[in-house]
Write an enzyme that holds these catalytic residues in place. Sequence first.
Site, PDB file in Angstrom:
ATOM      1  N   SER A 260       8.715 -25.128  17.053  1.00  0.00           N
ATOM      2  CA  SER A 260       9.593 -24.871  15.934  1.00  0.00           C
ATOM      3  C   SER A 260       9.766 -23.445  15.455  1.00  0.00           C
ATOM      4  O   SER A 260       8.647 -22.503  15.323  1.00  0.00           O
ATOM      5  CB  SER A 260       9.080 -25.651  14.676  1.00  0.00           C
ATOM      6  OG  SER A 260       9.511 -25.327  13.476  1.00  0.00           O
ATOM      7  N   CYS A 261      10.833 -22.996  15.133  1.00  0.00           N
ATOM      8  CA  CYS A 261      11.234 -21.678  14.412  1.00  0.00           C
ATOM      9  C   CYS A 261      10.371 -21.413  13.146  1.00  0.00           C
ATOM     10  O   CYS A 261      10.187 -20.310  12.790  1.00  0.00           O
ATOM     11  CB  CYS A 261      12.507 -21.392  14.553  1.00  0.00           C
ATOM     12  SG  CYS A 261      13.358 -22.616  13.008  1.00  0.00           S
TER      13      CYS A 261
END
Length: 481
Positions: A260-261
Site C-alpha cells: 500500500s502507498c
Amino acid sequence: MNVRAKPAEVSQGGVEGDVARVVTELVARARAAQRAFEFAGQDALDTAADAAAWAIMEPERNRLLAERAVADTGLGNADDKFRKNHRKTLGLLRDLRGQKTCGVIARDAATGIVEIARAVGVVAAITPSTNPAATPANKIINALKCGNAVIVAPSPKGHTSCALLVGFIHEQLAKAGLAPDLVQVLPPPISKAATAELLRQCDLVVATGSQANVRMAYTSGTPAFGVGAGNVASIVAASADPVDAAPKIALSKTFDNATSCSSENSVVIEDAIYQPMLDALAASGGVLLDHAAKARLQDVMWKGGKLSADCTAKSAAHIARLAGLDDIAAREPRFLMVEETGFGADYPFSGEKLAPVLTVYRARDFDDAGRIVHGIYSYMGAGHSVGLHTGDPEQAIRLGETLPVARVIANQAHCLATGGNFDNGLPFSLSMGCGTWGHNNFSGNLGFRHYLNTTRVAYPIEERVPELDDLLGDFFRRVGR
C-alpha cells in the site's frame, strides 16, 4: 448522454493502427452500453454496482482473485489481499448506500438552484499491479453507480487477475439483465500505446499506480484524476503510549507486505520516548539493523540508484536473505528497521520502499519531528498523509495546519485508516488525492462524486443587492477608503 467522441486515428498502419482499432472497438461497445444504461434509473445503477461488488466479495471468487494476484505479480500475500478485497468493497458499499446518483439530487429554494446528477460517459481506469483486483473493483463499482461504462487499463503483471475479475463481473451483470460491455478490460499484451489510446478516446481518466501512468493521464488531453506518490511518515509524540502505537505501526507496515502507498516508510520518534518505542516495535516483530547490516540491505534494495523489484512487497525474511543477513532472516522478522538522520537522494531509506522496511528517525521534540517529516516530504511523498500517535489530539490539528498533507491519521494503523475504515469517517477508497503538493487536482479520497457531472438549473429568486458598507464597512474603518 455524453456526446464528446474523439475518433481514433485509425488511418495509420502497423502495430499502432491495430492498437487504435482495438481500442476504438472497445470504446464503441462501451458507449453503446452506456447510452442505454445511463437513463435506466437509480435501481439499475444500484444493481450494477452491487453486481460488481458481489463479483469480488463472494468468498470463493475472492480467494481465487487473491491467490491469482500473488501468483501473477509476486507481490504481497493472498490472505491480506483476501481481507482487502472484502473490507474495501464492503466499506464502499456502505458509503454508496442510499446515495442518489441520477436525476435531481438537490433542491435549494433559497438560491433557486436544482442540481441534477449526470454520468460522465466512458471511464478509463488505470490500475496498479499491487492491487490488481481491489483497485479495479473500487473504480468499477463507483463508475457503475454513476451510470458510466468503464474500461480498465491494468498493469501488465496484473492483467490476468483483472481479466478474471471482469469475467466474474460479467457473470453477475448478466444475471441482473445488464450489458457486459459496461465493464471491459484492455486485451493483452498491455502496452503504453494501448493505454495512451484508451486515455485519448475516453471521457474521464482515473489513474492509480506509477507516477509515469499518472503523468500520462494528466497529459492525455482527457479530464483526469490521478494520485501522487506515497511515502508516509508517522510521528510518535512523547505523550504516546508505545504499547498502543507499536502494534498499529507494525500492522500497517506489514499488511500485504507493504504494497500500500499508505504503509509507513518512516517513523519519527520524539527523544523522550525513543528507546521505549524501539523496544515496543521490537516486541511487535521488528528487527533493528546495525550499520553494517543496513549497508548490505541498501545495496540489495537499490541497484544503480533504482529501487529493486526483487524486494518490492516481499516478506522481511526474504529481503534479509537477499541481503545475506541469514541470521536475521532465521528470526522470521515481521519487518526490518534502520536508523536514519537525513533525507533525499543520498539517503535512499528516506524514500518510498514498498517493502516491510521501516526507517527510524529520532527527533528532539514535536516541532523537530515536524521539521523532519517536512524534509522527507520535500524529497518524496508531499501531499499524501502523515500518521500521528499522541496523547494530545490537538497536535493532529497542528500537523494539518503546517505539513503538506491531505490527511492526518491520528492513533490508527495508517495503511488501514487512510483509505477509509469502519472506525473513522474517511470514505473508502484505494486512490488518495494529494492536492497541489503532490501535483494532483484533488486532495480527498477518490469517490463516487468524482465520476459524476452535475447540471444546475437556476430559477429566478427575489433580487437581493447588498449595500457596499455591509461588505466593506469593516475594511473602511480599519484601513480607510
